[in-house]
Design a protein around this motif. Structure first.
Motif, PDB file in Angstrom:
ATOM      1  N   ASN A   1       4.051   9.645   7.652  1.00 26.78           N
ATOM      2  CA  ASN A   1       3.948  10.848   8.496  1.00 26.78           C
ATOM      3  C   ASN A   1       3.765  12.124   7.668  1.00 26.78           C
ATOM      4  O   ASN A   1       3.891  13.218   8.196  1.00 26.78           O
ATOM      5  N   ARG A   2       3.456  11.978   6.402  1.00 26.95           N
ATOM      6  CA  ARG A   2       3.272  13.123   5.521  1.00 26.95           C
ATOM      7  C   ARG A   2       1.893  13.062   4.873  1.00 26.95           C
ATOM      8  O   ARG A   2       1.498  12.023   4.335  1.00 26.95           O
ATOM      9  N   ILE A   3       1.153  14.157   4.946  1.00 26.57           N
ATOM     10  CA  ILE A   3      -0.189  14.216   4.383  1.00 26.57           C
ATOM     11  C   ILE A   3      -0.189  15.167   3.196  1.00 26.57           C
ATOM     12  O   ILE A   3       0.242  16.321   3.310  1.00 26.57           O
ATOM     13  N   LEU A   4      -0.665  14.677   2.055  1.00 24.31           N
ATOM     14  CA  LEU A   4      -0.789  15.483   0.841  1.00 24.31           C
ATOM     15  C   LEU A   4      -2.236  15.948   0.706  1.00 24.31           C
ATOM     16  O   LEU A   4      -3.169  15.196   1.006  1.00 24.31           O
ATOM     17  N   VAL A   5      -2.418  17.177   0.241  1.00 23.68           N
ATOM     18  CA  VAL A   5      -3.744  17.770   0.102  1.00 23.68           C
ATOM     19  C   VAL A   5      -4.007  18.031  -1.380  1.00 23.68           C
ATOM     20  O   VAL A   5      -3.193  18.681  -2.055  1.00 23.68           O
ATOM     21  N   PHE A   6      -5.153  17.530  -1.891  1.00 17.93           N
ATOM     22  CA  PHE A   6      -5.484  17.643  -3.303  1.00 17.93           C
ATOM     23  C   PHE A   6      -6.799  18.389  -3.499  1.00 17.93           C
ATOM     24  O   PHE A   6      -7.748  18.221  -2.731  1.00 17.93           O
ATOM     25  N   ASP A   7      -6.845  19.205  -4.562  1.00 19.33           N
ATOM     26  CA  ASP A   7      -8.066  19.844  -5.050  1.00 19.33           C
ATOM     27  C   ASP A   7      -8.394  19.264  -6.418  1.00 19.33           C
ATOM     28  O   ASP A   7      -7.492  18.836  -7.158  1.00 19.33           O
ATOM     29  N   TYR A   8      -9.688  19.274  -6.767  1.00 16.02           N
ATOM     30  CA  TYR A   8     -10.095  18.815  -8.095  1.00 16.02           C
ATOM     31  C   TYR A   8     -10.328  20.022  -8.982  1.00 16.02           C
ATOM     32  O   TYR A   8     -11.244  20.819  -8.766  1.00 16.02           O
TER      33      TYR A   8
ATOM     34  N   SER B   1       0.838  -1.193   0.000  1.00 21.28           N
ATOM     35  CA  SER B   1       0.000   0.000   0.000  1.00 21.28           C
ATOM     36  C   SER B   1       0.876   1.247   0.000  1.00 21.28           C
ATOM     37  O   SER B   1       1.907   1.298   0.679  1.00 21.28           O
ATOM     38  N   THR B   2       0.468   2.243  -0.749  1.00 16.33           N
ATOM     39  CA  THR B   2       1.233   3.487  -0.829  1.00 16.33           C
ATOM     40  C   THR B   2       0.713   4.550   0.138  1.00 16.33           C
ATOM     41  O   THR B   2       1.367   5.563   0.336  1.00 16.33           O
ATOM     42  N   ILE B   3      -0.468   4.329   0.719  1.00 17.91           N
ATOM     43  CA  ILE B   3      -1.003   5.259   1.706  1.00 17.91           C
ATOM     44  C   ILE B   3      -1.466   4.474   2.928  1.00 17.91           C
ATOM     45  O   ILE B   3      -1.824   3.304   2.834  1.00 17.91           O
ATOM     46  N   SER B   4      -1.470   5.147   4.073  1.00 15.77           N
ATOM     47  CA  SER B   4      -1.934   4.526   5.302  1.00 15.77           C
ATOM     48  C   SER B   4      -3.396   4.859   5.580  1.00 15.77           C
ATOM     49  O   SER B   4      -4.107   4.078   6.203  1.00 15.77           O
ATOM     50  N   ASP B   5      -3.862   6.016   5.100  1.00 15.46           N
ATOM     51  CA  ASP B   5      -5.251   6.410   5.289  1.00 15.46           C
ATOM     52  C   ASP B   5      -5.573   7.551   4.337  1.00 15.46           C
ATOM     53  O   ASP B   5      -4.674   8.183   3.763  1.00 15.46           O
ATOM     54  N   ALA B   6      -6.872   7.806   4.166  1.00 19.05           N
ATOM     55  CA  ALA B   6      -7.324   8.890   3.291  1.00 19.05           C
ATOM     56  C   ALA B   6      -8.599   9.487   3.871  1.00 19.05           C
ATOM     57  O   ALA B   6      -9.414   8.776   4.470  1.00 19.05           O
ATOM     58  N   VAL B   7      -8.756  10.799   3.687  1.00 24.03           N
ATOM     59  CA  VAL B   7      -9.939  11.514   4.183  1.00 24.03           C
ATOM     60  C   VAL B   7     -10.362  12.518   3.119  1.00 24.03           C
ATOM     61  O   VAL B   7      -9.517  13.186   2.514  1.00 24.03           O
ATOM     62  N   TYR B   8     -11.672  12.615   2.886  1.00 25.55           N
ATOM     63  CA  TYR B   8     -12.219  13.654   2.014  1.00 25.55           C
ATOM     64  C   TYR B   8     -13.008  14.616   2.885  1.00 25.55           C
ATOM     65  O   TYR B   8     -13.960  14.217   3.567  1.00 25.55           O
ATOM     66  N   TYR B   9     -12.621  15.898   2.858  1.00 24.54           N
ATOM     67  CA  TYR B   9     -13.236  16.886   3.746  1.00 24.54           C
ATOM     68  C   TYR B   9     -13.375  18.211   3.012  1.00 24.54           C
ATOM     69  O   TYR B   9     -12.382  18.789   2.559  1.00 24.54           O
ATOM     70  N   LYS B  10     -14.620  18.662   2.864  1.00 25.07           N
ATOM     71  CA  LYS B  10     -14.921  19.957   2.262  1.00 25.07           C
ATOM     72  C   LYS B  10     -14.167  20.187   0.955  1.00 25.07           C
ATOM     73  O   LYS B  10     -13.403  21.137   0.798  1.00 25.07           O
ATOM     74  N   ASP B  11     -14.383  19.283   0.010  1.00 30.72           N
ATOM     75  CA  ASP B  11     -13.861  19.375  -1.361  1.00 30.72           C
ATOM     76  C   ASP B  11     -12.350  19.206  -1.460  1.00 30.72           C
ATOM     77  O   ASP B  11     -11.769  19.474  -2.522  1.00 30.72           O
ATOM     78  N   GLN B  12     -11.696  18.753  -0.411  1.00 26.61           N
ATOM     79  CA  GLN B  12     -10.266  18.469  -0.490  1.00 26.61           C
ATOM     80  C   GLN B  12     -10.013  17.025  -0.074  1.00 26.61           C
ATOM     81  O   GLN B  12     -10.646  16.503   0.849  1.00 26.61           O
ATOM     82  N   LEU B  13      -9.081  16.396  -0.792  1.00 29.39           N
ATOM     83  CA  LEU B  13      -8.707  15.013  -0.530  1.00 29.39           C
ATOM     84  C   LEU B  13      -7.362  14.991   0.184  1.00 29.39           C
ATOM     85  O   LEU B  13      -6.380  15.547  -0.305  1.00 29.39           O
ATOM     86  N   TYR B  14      -7.325  14.339   1.328  1.00 28.07           N
ATOM     87  CA  TYR B  14      -6.109  14.242   2.148  1.00 28.07           C
ATOM     88  C   TYR B  14      -5.599  12.802   2.088  1.00 28.07           C
ATOM     89  O   TYR B  14      -6.343  11.868   2.403  1.00 28.07           O
ATOM     90  N   LEU B  15      -4.341  12.616   1.704  1.00 30.96           N
ATOM     91  CA  LEU B  15      -3.736  11.290   1.622  1.00 30.96           C
ATOM     92  C   LEU B  15      -2.536  11.212   2.559  1.00 30.96           C
ATOM     93  O   LEU B  15      -1.601  12.011   2.450  1.00 30.96           O
ATOM     94  N   LEU B  16      -2.578  10.255   3.479  1.00 27.42           N
ATOM     95  CA  LEU B  16      -1.450   9.994   4.378  1.00 27.42           C
ATOM     96  C   LEU B  16      -0.540   8.985   3.686  1.00 27.42           C
ATOM     97  O   LEU B  16      -0.820   7.786   3.661  1.00 27.42           O
TER      98      LEU B  16
END
Length: 334
Positions: A279-286, A251-266
């Motif tokens: 220990n690094r979280i990336l934040v994505f917009d569509y 697995s390339t991520i440990s967890d993921a969260v979608y919150y208020k139109d942003q995708l967070y990938l651990l």
């Protein structure tokens, strides 16, 4: 000639500034760390965290308990009896908030069943019928219909299960999308669906309400993903003294969260010694039919995090540090 060179320098500077504004490095300040629920119970393996309207709920899979705290990560309460009997937990591993975020369903990987938790008394009640294995993934709940993937149905991309009538209502094959046998992180975005595939790849897909593919963003060529997926040599005791490359589901991520139109990938990454940690979280917009990285922030550099959630105000993170065995709260500075 000098004017041309000067113009090129200006253009390069403008492009560099634009790139820097597109991707920002946020900071995350640790404001609280908790390493015990009570005098004799400690966090062991918190597989999922959910922030509801008035409390935080956590599923400790190895302890076999549900943990509830207030929004400030205080006043912990531990619920659930461990065992095989009715209303007893084995391995609670997923928390699914209802649509108004007032209560949640609890999935138990040991029973392959769901449990309800009373929002007033926190009493846990087992629901009959389900029988599907859910691994490290997220699911979508809409009007008692659960959309999910399961290794127990490897030939089906998306399953739909009616929790109210306890019946499987649909099985969907996704065209133009490769299978993900170990599960997908699924989220609802307006009338569309987000799918994150993380095993041996990192791909974000967007589907319409009928599960037709709208867009695909493949992050597998990013260096931090390539480093994690790089096969490792394994020495063998053999007459030839040869070595082989081992292949497994990584697995390339440990967890993921979608919150208020942003995708967070651990995401996982490698340290200087070649050990992986998350220990690094990336934040994505569509935007413009693709997912674009807008920023990132690092939690404790010596930690590795199993699960996380966004706080109610959107400016904080609650995460479980599996190295320290602690539940931590961070303030995000954007």
């Amino acid at each position: 000639m000098k004017n041309i060179q000067f113009a090129l320098v200006i253009c390069f500077a403008i492009l560099s500034c634009k790139k820097n504004t597109d991707q920002q490095v946020y900071s995350a300040d640790l404001i609280k760390s908790v390493n015990e629920y009570s005098d004799n119970e400690f966090p062991i393996s918190i597989k999922d965290i959910a922030v509801l309207n008035d409390r935080i709920i956590m599923a400790d899979e190895e302890l076999g308990k549900i943990i509830v705290s207030d929004l400030g990560l205080s006043n912990f309460q531990v619920f659930g009896e461990t065992g095989y009997g009715p209303n007893e937990l084995l391995k609670p591993s997923m928390i699914i908030p209802n649509e108004d975020n007032s209560s949640a369903l609890i999935y138990d990987k040991g029973h392959l069943k769901f449990f309800s938790q009373d929002p007033i008394t926190n009493q846990i009640t087992q629901r009959s019928g389900f029988g599907y294995l859910l691994m490290n993934q997220k699911v979508v709940l809409e009007d008692s219909i659960l959309s999910f993937t399961s290794p127990l149905a490897p030939n089906v991309d998306i399953l739909k299960f009616d929790l109210q009538h306890e019946t499987l209502t649909d099985s969907i094959s996704l065209n133009n999308s490769s299978p993900s046998f170990f599960g997908r992180y699924l989220f609802k975005k307006d009338n569309n669906y987000i799918s994150v595939k993380s095993y041996n790849t990192l791909v974000i897909e967007l589907f319409d309400e009928n599960w037709a593919l709208l867009s695909k963003t493949d992050l597998s060529n990013q260096k931090y993903i390539q480093d994690i997926l790089k096969p490792k040599k394994e020495n063998l005791v053999s007459t030839g003294g040869s070595a082989r490359l081992t292949a497994k589901a990584q697995s390339t991520i440990s967890d993921a969260v979608y919150y208020k139109d942003q995708l967070y990938l651990l995401v996982y990454s490698l340290d200087k010694e070649g050990k992986s940690s998350a220990n690094r979280i990336l934040v994505f917009d569509y935007e413009e039919s693709e997912w674009k990285e807008r920023g990132s922030f690092e939690l404790l550099p010596n930690g590795s995090y199993q699960s996380f959630a966004i706080t109610k105000d959107g400016m904080g993170i609650v995460a479980f540090n599996r190295i320290e065995g602690s539940i931590e709260m961070f303030k995000i500075n954007k």
